[in-house]
Structure formats: C-alpha cells, structure tokens
Design a protein around this motif. Structure first.
Motif, PDB file in Angstrom:
ATOM      1  N   PHE A 180       4.484  -3.307   5.241  1.00  0.00           N
ATOM      2  CA  PHE A 180       4.911  -2.418   3.911  1.00  0.00           C
ATOM      3  C   PHE A 180       3.177  -2.670   2.281  1.00  0.00           C
ATOM      4  N   GLY A 181       2.961  -3.960   2.610  1.00  0.00           N
ATOM      5  CA  GLY A 181       2.105  -4.654   1.978  1.00  0.00           C
ATOM      6  C   GLY A 181       0.706  -3.347   2.443  1.00  0.00           C
ATOM      7  N   LEU A 182       0.462  -3.350   3.380  1.00  0.00           N
ATOM      8  CA  LEU A 182      -0.981  -3.219   4.238  1.00  0.00           C
ATOM      9  C   LEU A 182      -0.657  -1.556   3.907  1.00  0.00           C
ATOM     10  N   SER A 183       0.251  -0.856   3.912  1.00  0.00           N
ATOM     11  CA  SER A 183       0.151   0.496   3.620  1.00  0.00           C
ATOM     12  C   SER A 183      -0.291   0.654   2.551  1.00  0.00           C
ATOM     13  N   ASN A 184       0.290  -0.104   1.660  1.00  0.00           N
ATOM     14  CA  ASN A 184      -0.240   0.297   0.534  1.00  0.00           C
ATOM     15  C   ASN A 184      -1.609  -0.136  -0.306  1.00  0.00           C
ATOM     16  N   VAL A 221      -6.172  -5.804  -2.072  1.00  0.00           N
ATOM     17  CA  VAL A 221      -6.028  -6.973  -0.979  1.00  0.00           C
ATOM     18  C   VAL A 221      -4.939  -8.058  -1.616  1.00  0.00           C
ATOM     19  N   GLY A 222      -4.408  -8.117  -3.567  1.00  0.00           N
ATOM     20  CA  GLY A 222      -3.667  -8.516  -3.574  1.00  0.00           C
ATOM     21  C   GLY A 222      -2.209  -8.284  -2.934  1.00  0.00           C
ATOM     22  N   ASN A 223      -2.018  -6.839  -2.739  1.00  0.00           N
ATOM     23  CA  ASN A 223      -0.762  -6.274  -2.230  1.00  0.00           C
ATOM     24  C   ASN A 223      -0.623  -6.325  -1.123  1.00  0.00           C
ATOM     25  N   MET A 251       6.202   4.428  -1.253  1.00  0.00           N
ATOM     26  CA  MET A 251       6.235   3.206  -1.259  1.00  0.00           C
ATOM     27  C   MET A 251       7.461   2.669  -1.380  1.00  0.00           C
ATOM     28  N   LYS A 252       7.639   3.287  -2.553  1.00  0.00           N
ATOM     29  CA  LYS A 252       8.896   2.735  -3.090  1.00  0.00           C
ATOM     30  C   LYS A 252      10.424   2.527  -2.566  1.00  0.00           C
ATOM     31  N   SER A 253      10.262   3.941  -1.553  1.00  0.00           N
ATOM     32  CA  SER A 253      11.257   3.749  -0.347  1.00  0.00           C
ATOM     33  C   SER A 253      11.468   2.925  -0.022  1.00  0.00           C
ATOM     34  N   PHE A 254      10.540   2.330   0.796  1.00  0.00           N
ATOM     35  CA  PHE A 254      10.772   1.763   1.911  1.00  0.00           C
ATOM     36  C   PHE A 254      11.682   0.010   1.498  1.00  0.00           C
ATOM     37  N   GLY A 255      11.566   0.210   0.793  1.00  0.00           N
ATOM     38  CA  GLY A 255      13.063  -0.924   0.124  1.00  0.00           C
ATOM     39  C   GLY A 255      14.242  -0.204   0.559  1.00  0.00           C
ATOM     40  N   LEU A 256      14.451   0.849   1.261  1.00  0.00           N
ATOM     41  CA  LEU A 256      16.083   1.326   1.086  1.00  0.00           C
ATOM     42  C   LEU A 256      15.747   0.771   2.644  1.00  0.00           C
ATOM     43  N   PHE A 257      14.926   0.329   3.733  1.00  0.00           N
ATOM     44  CA  PHE A 257      15.265  -0.120   5.193  1.00  0.00           C
ATOM     45  C   PHE A 257      15.148  -1.339   5.266  1.00  0.00           C
ATOM     46  N   ILE A 258      14.796  -2.353   4.440  1.00  0.00           N
ATOM     47  CA  ILE A 258      14.385  -3.472   4.852  1.00  0.00           C
ATOM     48  C   ILE A 258      15.425  -4.141   5.719  1.00  0.00           C
TER      49      ILE A 258
END
Length: 514
Positions: free
Chosen positions: A54-58, A463-465, A29-36
């Motif tokens: 990304f929020g849905l994946s987590n 739900v918060g993610n 999940m943290k790695s997703f920020g590299l692709f935005i």
C-alpha cells in the motif's frame, strides 16, 4: 434556452477535475485499510508486506514524480495523465488476481507507477498554469478533494467489500480510477503569446527551449559568439506578462541557464573546453609510458564523456536547485518525515480500531471523522497562509506538534469517542501538512523553479510512504498492537517540528548579520 452565454471558464473546470482526481487517489488509498484482515488470510502474508504494498502504491506516485521533470519537457500534461490513468487502473484490477503477498506488491507497484505521471502533472498544471494569481487557495481547494475522498469513498468501498469481497472491490476501484482520463482530457496546454502575435503551446516552447539548451551545452569550447547566436535562434524570448505562467517561467529559466553556459570565463567551462578540444602541443609533448595501450586522447575523451553525462543528468533533473537554495533541504526532509507518519495514519487508523476491539464499520466511522478534519485542514491552511499572518514554517511546526500529540495519546485512549477526537486531530494536521508541502517549496525557491521544487517534495513524500508503511506494519507484527507504532510516529513528528524551524532561524541570523 441556449447555454452558449453561460459557458464556464476552462480554468474552473480544470480546478473541478483536479479536485476529483485527488478525491479518487486518496479515497482509494484510505479504502485499502478495509481489506487488510481478509488479505492477510487469503494471501497468507504479513501486515508488513501489505503495508509495503500500500505504501508503494502511494509512494511510487510521489517517488517517481521526479521523472516528470524531463517528461514534461517532452510531453504535455494531458498525454501523461491519460497514459498514467490506464496503467494505474490496470494495476489495481490485476491486484485482484494476486495469489501471494509478493504478487500483490508487484501489482500495487504498477498502479503506483501509473499514478506517478497522473498526480504531479495534474497538480502543477492546475495550480501554476491556471491559477498563478491564487496559487495558495487553488492548492487548498484541489487537495481538499483528498480529504473528501478519504471521508466518503471508504463508506462506499465497505459496501462493495461486503457484497463482492476484497477482490471484487479492487476491480471496481480500478474501474473508478479510469476517470483520471477525464482529468487529462481537460488539461489543455496553456497557450502563450509571443512578440509576433503567434501562439504556441507550452509543450512546444518548452521542448524548443530544452533542445536549444542541450545544443549549447554540446558545443562548449566553441566560440562564445557562436554560442550566443545559437541561443538567440533556439530560445524564444519571454514577455513580462508571461512570467506569471509556468510556461513563461520555464522559458525564462532556460534563458538564464543559457547565459550561464555561454559564459566562457568560468573555470568549469574552461576545463571542459580543454578536455573536449585539447591543444595539439599538449598532446605532442606528453610522454608515452611503455606497455600502455590506451592513448592520452582516449583518456581525455572518456573523461569528457563522463563530465557530459553528469552535467546532462544534473540539468535534466534540475539538481542544482539544492546547491543554489540550500534552505530548501529543510522542507525536503520535513516532507520525508511526514511521509512516514502520513502512511501510518491513513492506512492503519481502521486496523488500530479493530485491534482495540471495535468493528470495521466503527473503524470506517473513525476514517470518516478523520477525513472530515482532513478536509477542514486542507481548505483552511491555504487561505490562512495567503494572509501571511504566520510564517509557513511556524504553521508546519504547530501542525507537527498536533499530530505528535494525537499519535502519543492513542497509547492510552480506549473509549470510542476519544479515538474519534484523536482521528479528528490527526486528520486536520495531516490534511494541512499535505498543502504545506507545496507552500514550503514556493517559500524556499525562486518562482521560475517552484514547479521543480514541488516535484522534489512529491518525491520526498513518496520515499517516506513505503518506509512508514513497512515500519509500522513490522512493529505491529512484533507486538500485535499499534501502541508502539504510533509512539514511534509521535517521535518522528516531534523531530520534524524541530527541523522545520531551522529556515526561520537562518533568516533571523542573516538579518542580524546585516
């Protein structure tokens, strides 16, 4: 030299693979920020859409954790984890084939659905079944894997991103997540010893207990002695030594539920008895209205059906724990607010650095600093709370105030090393608060339903993610800066700091009234 004398106890292997599973989950999940930046250009979409994906994946991995309450009564943790691993990996791999933001959201949702039956069964089985005597420390050690994953995996993924692009990196991440199958393979069901000396698996006894419970609830209105006989036949007795395991607590919970159901003096069950088995005289003497096509017995039957369905749903998902333990509502909503800010920090720390003029490599360094602090926070908080120096609610309040300070100071921080300090502060607070979710459930609920409370904590966090991911992305799209988004996150943390103090206040008022 033979290694048979050096066999490692299974519970330590379970601890190690559960640690590795969390490493993969949060590191991915943290790695997703590299692709935005590349994704917004290639998919021609917005940051808000990607934040939602990304929020849905987590988030799905936590939101759908509630489905594990009935699923774990039917299937073993091993079965659920292996199936979920395959689904999650396929979702990540298929995301590389996306040609629009909407397609990407769907594929990440699939990955989240798979993770939903991986994360929770692995977490509860490893802690409550294998380490009931050291629950707090086991939770800290396992969840420390998430901090280590957030620190190390983005460094690897950055190299993959430069070599293969974001699509190739997503395929490799999907392949790496197939290692969850190993996690599931080692999650052997804990065996229980019954009175006759025979051993049965937790999944079998839990299923037997659930079947016995459903059978009894279906015969409401029959003679109470018959109900009790049915209970004795269906529900295995729980030894005192078994109450320290999740399996024993679930069987004990089932026995207590049956005692409540078999009490025919309660108003609810007397009314149900009248609805399902109405007296003949009441039907014969009831007047019939002209032009009415539906008979009175049919209306009663439909009312009884609705009553039965609602009761089954409540029992299936153990909703009554909120009514029986109202103080649990505060940790539940605390976890929801934490989900909003957690996604903000974990996804947008690298884009925030880029927005301030730094490179993605420097942003990855910030993620590494935050990951290191996350490890320290996750590891320390369990050992601190096990000493009972400070109430867990007060610790949670302090952590929320720390995170609020870091979010707010981001608005005027410009130097790189000031961002490193803020990333360290937020990483420490976020890591510790991840562990606090399980500890707050254990503090607020009776031992036999702690696992269900942990499930609802996962659900609330989930739900918060996506709410946090979409909200922060939307604020960035409107302002083209993360300053306002991080200020909103600081406000949310302040609200959660106040909210979690209410259980302490309630306990203090109760002690004064006595």
């Amino acid at each position: 030299m033979s290694l048979t004398g050096c066999r490692i106890p299974r519970r330590w292997l379970v601890l190690a693979v559960a640690f590795g599973g969390v490493f993969l989950e949060l590191g991915t999940m943290k790695s997703f920020g590299l692709f935005i930046n590349d994704m917004t250009r290639d998919l021609q979409t917005t940051t808000a859409i990607l934040g939602l994906a990304f929020g849905l994946s987590n988030g799905f991995s936590s939101i759908l954790a509630i489905a594990n309450i009935p699923l774990m009564k039917i299937f073993s943790a091993r079965q659920l984890i292996i199936v979920g691993a395959v689904v999650a990996s396929l979702g990540l791999m298929f995301s590389a084939l996306s040609n629009s933001g909407e397609h990407f959201v769907w594929t990440m949702g699939i990955a989240g659905i798979g993770l939903s039956i991986v994360v929770f069964p692995a977490h509860t089985t490893a802690t409550l079944d294998y380490f009931p005597d050291n629950f707090e420390k086991a939770v800290s050690v396992i969840l420390t894997g998430g901090g280590l994953g957030m620190m190390l995996l983005p460094l690897l993924v950055e190299q993959l991103h430069e070599e293969y692009g974001w699509r190739g990196a997503m395929v490799i991440l999907g392949a790496l997540n197939l290692n969850y199958i190993v996690v599931g393979a080692l999650m052997k069901p804990v065996k229980l010893q019954n009175q006759e000396g025979s051993r049965t698996t937790r999944a079998t006894e839990s299923k037997t207990a659930q079947e016995g419970y459903l059978e009894v609830t279906q015969v409401i209105g029959h003679d109470s002695n018959a109900v009790k006989e049915s209970v004795n036949l269906q529900i295995p007795k729980v030894e005192t030594s078994e109450c320290n395991t999740l399996s024993g607590r679930r069987l004990l919970q089932a026995e207590n539920e049956i005692k409540i159901v078999s009490d025919m003096d309660t108003v609810e069950h007397v009314l149900a008895n009248e609805l399902v088995y109405p007296r003949k005289s009441s039907i014969d003497q009831s007047p019939k209205e002209e032009g009415t096509t539906k008979s009175f017995p049919q209306e009663i039957s439909r009312s009884a059906t609705r009553f039965s369905v609602c009761s089954s749903i409540k029992n299936l998902f153990d909703v009554r724990l909120f009514a029986e333990n109202p103080s649990f509502m505060f940790p539940f909503f605390f976890e929801f607010l934490f989900g909003i800010t957690y996604t903000c920090w974990i996804i947008y720390v690298i884009p925030n650095a880029v927005a301030k003029g730094y490179t993605t490599a420097e942003g990855a360094f910030l993620a590494t600093a935050g990951g290191a602090a996350n490890i320290v926070g996750r590891l320390m908080i369990g050992f601190i709370s096990s000493r009972d120096f400070v109430p867990v609610e007060m610790l949670s309040c302090i952590l929320s105030l720390t995170a609020a300070t870091a979010f707010f100071c981001n608005s005027f921080a410009s130097s790189f090393w000031s961002l490193v300090v803020l990333a360290f502060m937020n990483g420490f607070a976020s890591g510790a608060k991840i562990v606090m979710g399980s500890l707050l459930a254990k503090k607020s609920l009776p031992l036999e339903i702690v696992s269900n409370g942990m499930c609802y904590q996962f659900f609330s966090l989930g739900v918060g993610n996506p709410v946090g991911g979409a909200l922060m992305g939307l604020l960035y799209d409107r302002t083209e800066t993360f300053i306002l988004a991080f200020k909103v996150a600081a406000l949310v943390e302040l609200i959660s700091a106040v909210l979690i103090l209410f259980p302490i206040l309630i306990r203090w008022c109760n002690s004064k009234s006595r």
